[in-house]
Design an enzyme around this catalytic site. Sequence first.
Site, PDB file in Angstrom:
ATOM      1  N   ASN A  86      38.735  14.893  53.961  1.00 10.98           N
ATOM      2  CA  ASN A  86      39.565  14.304  55.000  1.00 10.98           C
ATOM      3  C   ASN A  86      39.421  15.086  56.302  1.00 10.98           C
ATOM      4  O   ASN A  86      39.268  16.309  56.278  1.00 10.98           O
ATOM      5  CB  ASN A  86      41.033  14.308  54.565  1.00 10.98           C
ATOM      6  N   HIS A  99      37.815  21.205  53.000  1.00 14.20           N
ATOM      7  CA  HIS A  99      37.818  21.184  51.540  1.00 14.20           C
ATOM      8  C   HIS A  99      37.355  19.834  51.042  1.00 14.20           C
ATOM      9  O   HIS A  99      37.617  18.808  51.661  1.00 14.20           O
ATOM     10  CB  HIS A  99      39.213  21.499  50.969  1.00 14.20           C
TER      11      HIS A  99
HETATM   12  P1  AMP Z   1      44.190  17.202  52.505  1.00 16.46           P
HETATM   13  O1  AMP Z   1      45.260  16.158  52.642  1.00 16.46           O
HETATM   14  O2  AMP Z   1      42.804  16.620  52.344  1.00 16.46           O
HETATM   15  O3  AMP Z   1      44.269  18.252  53.567  1.00 16.46           O
HETATM   16  O4  AMP Z   1      44.466  17.885  51.100  1.00 16.46           O
HETATM   17  C1  AMP Z   1      45.194  19.055  50.952  1.00 16.46           C
HETATM   18  C2  AMP Z   1      45.373  19.247  49.471  1.00 16.46           C
HETATM   19  O5  AMP Z   1      45.733  20.611  49.231  1.00 16.46           O
HETATM   20  C3  AMP Z   1      46.488  18.390  48.848  1.00 16.46           C
HETATM   21  O6  AMP Z   1      45.938  17.563  47.826  1.00 16.46           O
HETATM   22  C4  AMP Z   1      47.477  19.417  48.300  1.00 16.46           C
HETATM   23  O7  AMP Z   1      48.062  19.009  47.092  1.00 16.46           O
HETATM   24  C5  AMP Z   1      46.590  20.640  48.132  1.00 16.46           C
HETATM   25  N1  AMP Z   1      47.266  21.934  48.163  1.00 16.46           N
HETATM   26  C6  AMP Z   1      48.157  22.378  49.087  1.00 16.46           C
HETATM   27  N2  AMP Z   1      48.544  23.644  48.808  1.00 16.46           N
HETATM   28  C7  AMP Z   1      47.882  24.003  47.676  1.00 16.46           C
HETATM   29  C8  AMP Z   1      47.859  25.179  46.875  1.00 16.46           C
HETATM   30  N3  AMP Z   1      48.608  26.256  47.180  1.00 16.46           N
HETATM   31  N4  AMP Z   1      47.065  25.203  45.785  1.00 16.46           N
HETATM   32  C9  AMP Z   1      46.318  24.113  45.461  1.00 16.46           C
HETATM   33  N5  AMP Z   1      46.282  22.985  46.180  1.00 16.46           N
HETATM   34  C10 AMP Z   1      47.061  22.914  47.267  1.00 16.46           C
END
Ligand code: AMP
Length: 115
Positions: A86, A99
Amino acid sequence: MPTIFARIIRGELPSDMVYQDELVTAFRDINPIAPVHILIVPNKHIPTVNDLTEEDEQVMGRMLLVAKKLAAAEGIAESGYRLMVNCNRDGGQEVFHVHMHLMGGRPLGPMLLRR
Ligand code: AMP
């Protein structure tokens, strides 16, 4: 600004880490939307895809190869999976450290809901 992911990569915050090498780290998403939901991130802080440069070709290639290996290790290579990156507001990016989402383990449906 470094993000929560930078602290996970350095081992300062707990995570369910499944892979790490000199270029990338992978850990399970804290709020999974599929039976397999892993995030693959560059160890170097790159905020968004818009910030990528030619120097980042190797790390981005590594992210794809690690996704492929993890899909096999998780047993979803044959059933299939989705890789998603994203970018910014309309892309729904919440964490500003590039990511790749690796998601699978159930049929994921259409890529986007039509409006
Ligand atoms: P995005 O919306 O593509 O930025 O995705 C961010 C992702 O990070 C989401 O799916 C969250 O659930 C995940 N996320 C946020 N904090 C953590 C964390 N501490 N450990 C693992 N995943 C996380």
